[in-house]
Design an enzyme around this catalytic site. Structure first.
Site, PDB file in Angstrom:
ATOM      1  N   ARG A 145      39.282   7.722  -4.929  1.00  0.00           N
ATOM      2  CA  ARG A 145      38.416   8.949  -5.372  1.00  0.00           C
ATOM      3  C   ARG A 145      36.969   9.057  -4.918  1.00  0.00           C
ATOM      4  NH1 ARG A 145      38.669   7.279 -11.285  1.00  0.00           N
ATOM      5  NH2 ARG A 145      40.384   8.719 -11.783  1.00  0.00           N
ATOM      6  N   LYS A 167      34.543  18.572   6.669  1.00  0.00           N
ATOM      7  CA  LYS A 167      35.730  18.986   6.845  1.00  0.00           C
ATOM      8  C   LYS A 167      36.681  18.035   7.202  1.00  0.00           C
ATOM      9  CE  LYS A 167      35.405  23.884   7.461  1.00  0.00           C
ATOM     10  NZ  LYS A 167      35.181  25.233   7.303  1.00  0.00           N
ATOM     11  N   GLU A 209      36.126  25.024  21.757  1.00  0.00           N
ATOM     12  CA  GLU A 209      35.521  25.047  20.446  1.00  0.00           C
ATOM     13  C   GLU A 209      34.108  25.032  21.251  1.00  0.00           C
ATOM     14  OE1 GLU A 209      35.944  24.931  17.424  1.00  0.00           O
ATOM     15  OE2 GLU A 209      38.357  24.075  17.377  1.00  0.00           O
ATOM     16  N   LYS A 251      26.161  22.474  15.094  1.00  0.00           N
ATOM     17  CA  LYS A 251      27.348  22.704  14.225  1.00  0.00           C
ATOM     18  C   LYS A 251      26.020  21.567  13.055  1.00  0.00           C
ATOM     19  CE  LYS A 251      31.364  21.838  11.664  1.00  0.00           C
ATOM     20  NZ  LYS A 251      32.694  21.214  12.345  1.00  0.00           N
ATOM     21  N   GLU A 261      30.126  26.199   3.303  1.00  0.00           N
ATOM     22  CA  GLU A 261      31.238  27.623   3.502  1.00  0.00           C
ATOM     23  C   GLU A 261      30.327  28.364   3.054  1.00  0.00           C
ATOM     24  OE1 GLU A 261      34.070  26.721   6.310  1.00  0.00           O
ATOM     25  OE2 GLU A 261      34.652  28.985   6.029  1.00  0.00           O
ATOM     26  N   ARG A 265      28.382  28.986   7.711  1.00  0.00           N
ATOM     27  CA  ARG A 265      29.106  27.995   8.586  1.00  0.00           C
ATOM     28  C   ARG A 265      30.127  28.654   8.483  1.00  0.00           C
ATOM     29  NH1 ARG A 265      31.460  21.934   6.577  1.00  0.00           N
ATOM     30  NH2 ARG A 265      32.600  21.347   8.441  1.00  0.00           N
ATOM     31  N   ASN A 269      33.532  29.465  12.222  1.00  0.00           N
ATOM     32  CA  ASN A 269      35.278  29.958  11.909  1.00  0.00           C
ATOM     33  C   ASN A 269      35.528  31.430  13.999  1.00  0.00           C
ATOM     34  OD1 ASN A 269      35.705  28.483   9.786  1.00  0.00           O
ATOM     35  ND2 ASN A 269      35.784  29.794   8.460  1.00  0.00           N
ATOM     36  N   HIS A 272      38.673  31.509  15.016  1.00  0.00           N
ATOM     37  CA  HIS A 272      39.966  30.827  14.357  1.00  0.00           C
ATOM     38  C   HIS A 272      41.059  31.648  13.310  1.00  0.00           C
ATOM     39  CE1 HIS A 272      37.681  27.368  15.866  1.00  0.00           C
ATOM     40  NE2 HIS A 272      38.425  26.184  16.005  1.00  0.00           N
ATOM     41  N   HIS A 276      44.329  30.505  14.164  1.00  0.00           N
ATOM     42  CA  HIS A 276      45.836  29.892  13.236  1.00  0.00           C
ATOM     43  C   HIS A 276      46.923  30.222  13.476  1.00  0.00           C
ATOM     44  CE1 HIS A 276      42.102  27.424  11.032  1.00  0.00           C
ATOM     45  NE2 HIS A 276      42.898  26.936  12.308  1.00  0.00           N
ATOM     46  N   HIS A 288      46.408  23.931  19.233  1.00  0.00           N
ATOM     47  CA  HIS A 288      45.351  24.285  18.960  1.00  0.00           C
ATOM     48  C   HIS A 288      43.604  24.847  18.989  1.00  0.00           C
ATOM     49  CE1 HIS A 288      42.696  25.566  15.023  1.00  0.00           C
ATOM     50  NE2 HIS A 288      41.122  24.259  15.415  1.00  0.00           N
TER      51      HIS A 288
HETATM   52  N1  LIG Z   1      37.576  19.391  10.133  1.00  0.00           N
HETATM   53  C1  LIG Z   1      37.018  20.357  11.299  1.00  0.00           C
HETATM   54  O1  LIG Z   1      35.935  20.541  10.483  1.00  0.00           O
HETATM   55  C2  LIG Z   1      38.090  20.979  12.293  1.00  0.00           C
HETATM   56  C3  LIG Z   1      37.356  21.990  13.056  1.00  0.00           C
HETATM   57  C4  LIG Z   1      38.043  22.042  14.330  1.00  0.00           C
HETATM   58  C5  LIG Z   1      39.565  21.431  14.500  1.00  0.00           C
HETATM   59  N2  LIG Z   1      40.151  20.858  13.823  1.00  0.00           N
HETATM   60  C6  LIG Z   1      41.633  20.527  13.740  1.00  0.00           C
HETATM   61  O2  LIG Z   1      41.719  19.773  14.721  1.00  0.00           O
HETATM   62  C7  LIG Z   1      43.013  19.367  15.449  1.00  0.00           C
HETATM   63  C8  LIG Z   1      42.787  19.243  16.832  1.00  0.00           C
HETATM   64  O3  LIG Z   1      42.205  18.291  17.074  1.00  0.00           O
HETATM   65  P1  LIG Z   1      43.201  17.590  18.749  1.00  0.00           P
HETATM   66  O4  LIG Z   1      42.558  18.672  19.829  1.00  0.00           O
HETATM   67  O5  LIG Z   1      41.386  16.432  18.987  1.00  0.00           O
HETATM   68  O6  LIG Z   1      44.241  16.966  18.825  1.00  0.00           O
HETATM   69  P2  LIG Z   1      44.724  15.470  18.584  1.00  0.00           P
HETATM   70  O7  LIG Z   1      44.142  14.795  17.493  1.00  0.00           O
HETATM   71  O8  LIG Z   1      45.990  15.728  18.244  1.00  0.00           O
HETATM   72  O9  LIG Z   1      44.562  15.111  19.910  1.00  0.00           O
HETATM   73  C9  LIG Z   1      45.215  15.629  20.984  1.00  0.00           C
HETATM   74  C10 LIG Z   1      46.368  14.404  21.205  1.00  0.00           C
HETATM   75  O10 LIG Z   1      45.937  13.591  22.481  1.00  0.00           O
HETATM   76  C11 LIG Z   1      46.043  12.311  22.430  1.00  0.00           C
HETATM   77  N3  LIG Z   1      44.326  11.199  22.626  1.00  0.00           N
HETATM   78  C12 LIG Z   1      43.350  11.918  21.506  1.00  0.00           C
HETATM   79  N4  LIG Z   1      42.631  11.467  21.838  1.00  0.00           N
HETATM   80  C13 LIG Z   1      43.286  10.768  22.998  1.00  0.00           C
HETATM   81  C14 LIG Z   1      42.040  10.162  23.887  1.00  0.00           C
HETATM   82  N5  LIG Z   1      40.906   9.437  24.327  1.00  0.00           N
HETATM   83  N6  LIG Z   1      43.134   9.646  24.643  1.00  0.00           N
HETATM   84  C15 LIG Z   1      44.315   9.538  25.554  1.00  0.00           C
HETATM   85  N7  LIG Z   1      45.007  11.114  24.558  1.00  0.00           N
HETATM   86  C16 LIG Z   1      44.157  10.982  23.008  1.00  0.00           C
HETATM   87  C17 LIG Z   1      46.435  12.495  20.594  1.00  0.00           C
HETATM   88  O11 LIG Z   1      46.827  11.144  20.197  1.00  0.00           O
HETATM   89  C18 LIG Z   1      47.015  13.618  20.658  1.00  0.00           C
HETATM   90  O12 LIG Z   1      48.303  13.846  21.012  1.00  0.00           O
HETATM   91  C19 LIG Z   1      43.556  20.629  14.737  1.00  0.00           C
HETATM   92  O13 LIG Z   1      44.581  20.085  13.799  1.00  0.00           O
HETATM   93  C20 LIG Z   1      42.577  21.259  14.115  1.00  0.00           C
HETATM   94  O14 LIG Z   1      42.675  22.201  13.286  1.00  0.00           O
HETATM   95  C21 LIG Z   1      39.614  20.191  12.564  1.00  0.00           C
END
Ligand SMILES: NC(=O)c1ccc[n+]([C@@H]2O[C@H](COP(=O)([O-])OP(=O)(O)OC[C@H]3O[C@@H](n4cnc5c(N)ncnc54)[C@H](O)[C@@H]3O)[C@@H](O)[C@H]2O)c1
Length: 389
Positions: A145, A167, A209, A251, A261, A265, A269, A272, A276, A288
């Site tokens: 939990r 989030k 972003e 942020k 949100e 907040r 988006n 997005h 999305h 993304h």
């Molecule tokens: N929670 C939130 O507030 C929020 C906000 C924006 C986006 N997101 C989410 O974030 C995700 C995208 O995140 P991302 O772009 O970081 O993708 P990701 O986490 O998939 O990382 C991108 C790729 O790079 C590789 N990688 C990561 N760091 C590395 C490093 N330092 N060296 C070598 N390889 C590395 C990973 O293995 C992966 O293949 C989406 O799912 C999106 O929905 C969440």
């Protein structure tokens, strides 16, 4: 509305490496137990391990959650740092990529937490990009939990945005991020040295972003990005560090004022809503951040029509994204009907209308009274976008 993130000491001059570490703290008003300690700098793994061990008492156990790629670069190093701090820790890894941000992966991580005998007093460290942070954070929210956790972001996207704000989510067959929770991390330690191994395509994608935050909240940051966009791609350039930190601070301020949100907040988006839908319609063709980049351009066009956003602003947006090497038009072959259907599935869609967070000008969001988003009929969105396909 109106509370500002409390910021503590900015620099720490104990040794030369530490002198470039920027720190601040996110404090949620009315929730004194909720703090998030944030540090941006280089060589932060030791500090992160010390911090984690200081939070975990006695014999409690910890896990690192990471994808296979990131774990292969940094997993052992972080484990050894944690062991030096006498924190009994195991590594839980899952296959990389958005296609693995699933309920099944979440289940495997939760089973790993049970097998590692992490109790209610345990701790989770999400080491990786946005996918790892979203899965790790949701596992931390659900296990027993809710257990404490921290993020060690390793992508530009996670450092600029996803690591902060609490989030967490996984994708379901019906849509992106449909199962999730708000669960604030106790800390975010962004070690910029880890960006050295991030593939260039992911590096660029995360910068979408940064552009989003600038267009909605900080016109000066947007102008700085425009003045030397290529410096953003130099992973050891101070301009990149400053831009990521500026986004993190902006942020932090927003989520302090509106954690769940309910209003402000939603501004984050921007890009997005269409992004999305495009990401899903492109079936893996767009990362993304790339989908957000195209979404930003299309939503700027919408804003021209709805908020009076200047067409010259859209052109500045296109120029900046192109200079960074990001796409500004949808990939060929996207089916407009499918895109319209996906827009209708957006979490904020109601009765044929979707809500968009739109800029009024560069660095200035469109806000009407207490409304931070504008409702637009999906048909109207598609008629506008139809001309761009
Ligand atoms: N929670 C939130 O507030 C929020 C906000 C924006 C986006 N997101 C989410 O974030 C995700 C995208 O995140 P991302 O772009 O970081 O993708 P990701 O986490 O998939 O990382 C991108 C790729 O790079 C590789 N990688 C990561 N760091 C590395 C490093 N330092 N060296 C070598 N390889 C590395 C990973 O293995 C992966 O293949 C989406 O799912 C999106 O929905 C969440």
């Amino acid at each position: 509305v109106g509370f500002v993130a409390e910021e503590s000491a900015l620099t720490d001059g104990n040794c030369t490496r530490d002198s470039s570490v920027e720190k601040f703290e996110i404090v949620f008003p009315g929730l004194p137990h909720k703090h998030c300690f944030v540090q941006y700098g280089r060589g932060l793994f030791e500090r992160a391990a010390e911090f984690a061990s200081s939070l975990v008492s006695g014999r409690a156990r910890a896990v690192i959650v990471s994808d296979e790629t990131i774990a292969s670069y940094y997993g052992e190093r972080l484990l050894s740092n944690l062991n030096k701090c006498n924190l009994s820790t195991e590594l839980i890894i899952f296959p990389p990529g958005e296609s693995n941000k699933t309920w099944e992966t979440l289940g495997a991580v939760l089973r790993g937490l049970v097998e590692a005998k992490v109790g209610r007093d345990g701790f989770l460290i999400a080491l990786g990009g946005g996918v790892t942070g979203d899965i790790g954070g949701l596992a931390a929210a659900l296990h027993c939990r809710g257990i404490d956790w921290m993020q060690l972001p390793t992508t530009t996207l996670a450092m600029a945005d996803s690591a902060l704000g609490g989030k967490t989510a996984v994708n379901l067959a019906g849509g992106k991020n449909l199962a999730g929770a708000f669960h604030q991390p106790a800390a975010v330690f962004a070690d910029l040295d880890t960006l050295a191994t991030l593939p260039l395509r992911h590096f660029r994608a995360g910068l979408a972003e940064v552009v989003k935050t600038a267009v909605m909240l900080d016109g000066e940051l947007f102008s700085q990005l425009e003045s030397s966009p290529l410096e953003l791609l130099e992973q050891d350039n101070s301009r990149l560090e400053r831009a990521l930190l500026a986004c993190a601070r902006l942020k932090a301020g927003v989520v302090t004022r509106d954690e769940r949100e309910a209003g402000e907040r939603a501004l984050l988006n921007a890009g997005h809503t269409i992004g999305h839908a495009l990401e899903a319609a492109a079936s893996g063709l767009l990362l993304h951040g790339e989908a957000v980049a195209v979404g930003l351009v299309l939503e700027c066009r919408l804003a021209e029509w709805i908020t009076g956003f200047p067409p010259a602003g859209t052109q500045r947006m296109i120029n900046l994204l192109q200079a960074i090497g990001l796409p500004t038009i949808p990939p060929e072959g996207i089916d407009a009907g499918r895109l319209a259907g996906l827009l209708g599935l957006d979490k904020k869609a109601r009765r044929g209308m979707v809500r968009f967070a739109l800029p009024a000008d560069i660095g200035k969001p469109h806000v009407s009274g207490r409304e931070y988003t504008s409702p637009v009929e999906i048909d109207k969105v598609m008629s506008l976008l139809g001309r761009m396909f």
